[in-house]
Design a protein around this motif. Structure first.
Motif, PDB file in Angstrom:
ATOM      1  N   THR A 143       0.867  -1.173   0.000  1.00 32.02           N
ATOM      2  CA  THR A 143       0.000   0.000   0.000  1.00 32.02           C
ATOM      3  C   THR A 143       0.906   1.226   0.000  1.00 32.02           C
ATOM      4  OG1 THR A 143      -0.023   0.192   2.403  1.00 32.02           O
ATOM      5  CG2 THR A 143      -1.729  -1.220   1.409  1.00 32.02           C
ATOM      6  N   PRO A 144       0.383   2.397  -0.342  1.00 31.91           N
ATOM      7  CA  PRO A 144       1.230   3.595  -0.286  1.00 31.91           C
ATOM      8  C   PRO A 144       1.825   3.818   1.105  1.00 31.91           C
ATOM      9  CG  PRO A 144      -0.762   4.053  -1.521  1.00 31.91           C
ATOM     10  CD  PRO A 144      -0.939   2.686  -0.907  1.00 31.91           C
ATOM     11  N   GLU A 145       1.130   3.339   2.142  1.00 27.55           N
ATOM     12  CA  GLU A 145       1.610   3.533   3.512  1.00 27.55           C
ATOM     13  C   GLU A 145       2.632   2.476   3.936  1.00 27.55           C
ATOM     14  OE1 GLU A 145      -1.974   5.196   2.432  1.00 27.55           O
ATOM     15  OE2 GLU A 145      -1.870   3.052   2.878  1.00 27.55           O
ATOM     16  N   ASN A 191       0.805  13.730   0.302  1.00 29.73           N
ATOM     17  CA  ASN A 191       1.177  14.562  -0.846  1.00 29.73           C
ATOM     18  C   ASN A 191       1.917  13.753  -1.905  1.00 29.73           C
ATOM     19  OD1 ASN A 191      -0.008  16.814   0.255  1.00 29.73           O
ATOM     20  ND2 ASN A 191       1.900  17.632   1.092  1.00 29.73           N
ATOM     21  N   GLN A 192       2.813  12.875  -1.457  1.00 31.53           N
ATOM     22  CA  GLN A 192       3.564  12.044  -2.412  1.00 31.53           C
ATOM     23  C   GLN A 192       2.619  11.123  -3.177  1.00 31.53           C
ATOM     24  OE1 GLN A 192       6.158  10.470   0.629  1.00 31.53           O
ATOM     25  NE2 GLN A 192       7.941  11.485  -0.277  1.00 31.53           N
ATOM     26  N   TRP A 193       1.719  10.439  -2.460  1.00 31.10           N
ATOM     27  CA  TRP A 193       0.788   9.531  -3.141  1.00 31.10           C
ATOM     28  C   TRP A 193      -0.158  10.320  -4.047  1.00 31.10           C
ATOM     29  CZ3 TRP A 193       0.602   5.144  -5.165  1.00 31.10           C
ATOM     30  CH2 TRP A 193      -0.606   4.519  -5.504  1.00 31.10           C
ATOM     31  N   GLN A 194      -0.568  11.517  -3.612  1.00 31.60           N
ATOM     32  CA  GLN A 194      -1.432  12.347  -4.459  1.00 31.60           C
ATOM     33  C   GLN A 194      -0.715  12.716  -5.754  1.00 31.60           C
ATOM     34  OE1 GLN A 194      -4.580  12.646  -3.917  1.00 31.60           O
ATOM     35  NE2 GLN A 194      -4.909  13.903  -5.731  1.00 31.60           N
ATOM     36  N   SER A 195       0.598  12.912  -5.704  1.00 28.63           N
ATOM     37  CA  SER A 195       1.351  13.242  -6.925  1.00 28.63           C
ATOM     38  C   SER A 195       1.330  12.071  -7.910  1.00 28.63           C
ATOM     39  CB  SER A 195       2.786  13.661  -6.594  1.00 28.63           C
ATOM     40  OG  SER A 195       3.614  12.552  -6.292  1.00 28.63           O
ATOM     41  N   GLU A 248       9.791   6.055  -8.909  1.00 27.04           N
ATOM     42  CA  GLU A 248      11.247   5.889  -8.823  1.00 27.04           C
ATOM     43  C   GLU A 248      11.911   7.142  -8.272  1.00 27.04           C
ATOM     44  OE1 GLU A 248      13.119   4.600 -12.427  1.00 27.04           O
ATOM     45  OE2 GLU A 248      12.165   2.629 -12.363  1.00 27.04           O
ATOM     46  N   GLN A 249      11.415   8.311  -8.668  1.00 29.19           N
ATOM     47  CA  GLN A 249      11.987   9.558  -8.161  1.00 29.19           C
ATOM     48  C   GLN A 249      11.757   9.685  -6.661  1.00 29.19           C
ATOM     49  OE1 GLN A 249       9.969  12.379 -10.664  1.00 29.19           O
ATOM     50  NE2 GLN A 249      11.087  11.755 -12.493  1.00 29.19           N
ATOM     51  N   LEU A 250      10.527   9.420  -6.223  1.00 29.59           N
ATOM     52  CA  LEU A 250      10.208   9.517  -4.792  1.00 29.59           C
ATOM     53  C   LEU A 250      11.021   8.513  -3.982  1.00 29.59           C
ATOM     54  CD1 LEU A 250       6.325   9.822  -5.086  1.00 29.59           C
ATOM     55  CD2 LEU A 250       7.897  11.627  -4.359  1.00 29.59           C
ATOM     56  N   THR A 255       6.408  -3.966 -10.304  1.00 37.19           N
ATOM     57  CA  THR A 255       5.221  -4.783 -10.030  1.00 37.19           C
ATOM     58  C   THR A 255       4.523  -4.284  -8.773  1.00 37.19           C
ATOM     59  OG1 THR A 255       6.137  -6.717 -11.158  1.00 37.19           O
ATOM     60  CG2 THR A 255       4.396  -7.129  -9.538  1.00 37.19           C
ATOM     61  N   ASN A 256       5.287  -3.990  -7.721  1.00 35.90           N
ATOM     62  CA  ASN A 256       4.696  -3.459  -6.490  1.00 35.90           C
ATOM     63  C   ASN A 256       4.008  -2.116  -6.727  1.00 35.90           C
ATOM     64  OD1 ASN A 256       5.286  -5.583  -4.817  1.00 35.90           O
ATOM     65  ND2 ASN A 256       7.191  -4.704  -4.059  1.00 35.90           N
ATOM     66  N   TYR A 257       4.651  -1.235  -7.498  1.00 37.31           N
ATOM     67  CA  TYR A 257       4.063   0.084  -7.756  1.00 37.31           C
ATOM     68  C   TYR A 257       2.747  -0.072  -8.527  1.00 37.31           C
ATOM     69  CZ  TYR A 257       8.913   1.635  -6.818  1.00 37.31           C
ATOM     70  OH  TYR A 257      10.150   1.851  -6.284  1.00 37.31           O
ATOM     71  N   ILE A 258       2.737  -0.938  -9.541  1.00 35.82           N
ATOM     72  CA  ILE A 258       1.515  -1.129 -10.338  1.00 35.82           C
ATOM     73  C   ILE A 258       0.422  -1.761  -9.475  1.00 35.82           C
ATOM     74  CG2 ILE A 258       0.496  -2.298 -12.337  1.00 35.82           C
ATOM     75  CD1 ILE A 258       3.338  -2.081 -13.629  1.00 35.82           C
ATOM     76  N   TYR A 259       0.812  -2.694  -8.611  1.00 40.86           N
ATOM     77  CA  TYR A 259      -0.166  -3.304  -7.704  1.00 40.86           C
ATOM     78  C   TYR A 259      -0.838  -2.214  -6.858  1.00 40.86           C
ATOM     79  CZ  TYR A 259      -2.147  -6.188  -3.977  1.00 40.86           C
ATOM     80  OH  TYR A 259      -2.995  -6.774  -3.077  1.00 40.86           O
ATOM     81  N   MET A 260      -0.041  -1.291  -6.328  1.00 46.31           N
ATOM     82  CA  MET A 260      -0.604  -0.209  -5.515  1.00 46.31           C
ATOM     83  C   MET A 260      -1.551   0.659  -6.342  1.00 46.31           C
ATOM     84  SD  MET A 260       2.500   0.916  -2.920  1.00 46.31           S
ATOM     85  CE  MET A 260       3.421   1.795  -4.142  1.00 46.31           C
ATOM     86  N   MET A 261      -1.190   0.936  -7.583  1.00 46.26           N
ATOM     87  CA  MET A 261      -2.052   1.733  -8.464  1.00 46.26           C
ATOM     88  C   MET A 261      -3.361   0.986  -8.731  1.00 46.26           C
ATOM     89  SD  MET A 261       0.904   2.924 -11.116  1.00 46.26           S
ATOM     90  CE  MET A 261       2.473   3.479 -10.439  1.00 46.26           C
ATOM     91  N   GLN A 262      -3.243  -0.305  -8.971  1.00 41.84           N
ATOM     92  CA  GLN A 262      -4.430  -1.125  -9.230  1.00 41.84           C
ATOM     93  C   GLN A 262      -5.349  -1.131  -8.011  1.00 41.84           C
ATOM     94  OE1 GLN A 262      -4.204  -5.108 -11.266  1.00 41.84           O
ATOM     95  NE2 GLN A 262      -4.614  -5.842  -9.205  1.00 41.84           N
TER      96      GLN A 262
END
Length: 176
Positions: A9-11, A32-36, A63-65, A100-107
């Protein structure tokens, strides 16, 4: 060593680095980071191709964050090294796991409407040289699988997103 969080999760999510997940950091994004990241999906994609563009931009932003939090912001494309172990170079195992983790969170956040996450795929072994692994999404409408490969580029650059069969054939950005 730490385990990789398979329900990120983002958290609370894991990031791999130092080649083949030798190092794993447990991270969290603030609101703020997740909102971006969420804002990169607006306006909502009206085609699958547009959604892939959104995903590419969001992976680059993640990747930047994460780079700022883990000191992986100097990660070089492919297996080029900065020769400084403090730069925490990433190989394709690290990159495909993180993507894969980032896309999972987006999904899970409801940001994807045209695609869903799949398991990473590996090509190569003895036929095409070194094995190479990528994150994969599937387009819901036609079951087309797409490679989302952030390994080719330096940290924070949009990943290559191409049809998985093309990627599996040994594709490389210079062979477009």
């Amino acid at each position: 060593s730490e385990d990789i969080n398979t329900t990120p999760t983002p958290e609370n999510f894991s990031v791999c680095f130092d080649l083949s997940c030798k190092s794993i950091a447990q991270l969290s994004l603030n609101q703020n980071q997740w909102q971006s990241i969420r804002q990169l999906f607006l306006p909502r994609a009206n085609t699958a191709a547009k959604e892939r563009e959104h995903i590419g931009r969001a992976i680059a932003r993640m990747e930047q964050l994460v780079g700022e939090m883990t000191n992986t912001n100097k990660d070089k494309g492919e297996n080029e090294s900065t020769d400084d172990p403090r730069d925490h170079q990433m190989d394709c195992i690290d990159e495909s796991t993180n993507t894969t983790n980032y896309i999972y969170m987006m999904q899970e956040a409801g940001l994807l409407q045209w695609h869903h996450i799949k398991e990473p795929v590996t090509r190569g072994f003895f036929f095409f040289g070194w094995p190479h692994t990528t994150a994969v999404i599937e387009e819901k409408a036609n079951a087309t699988n797409w490679a989302i490969d952030s390994w080719f580029h330096d940290n924070g650059i949009k990943p290559e997103i191409i049809p998985l069969p093309q990627w599996k054939s040994g594709w490389h950005p210079e062979t477009k």
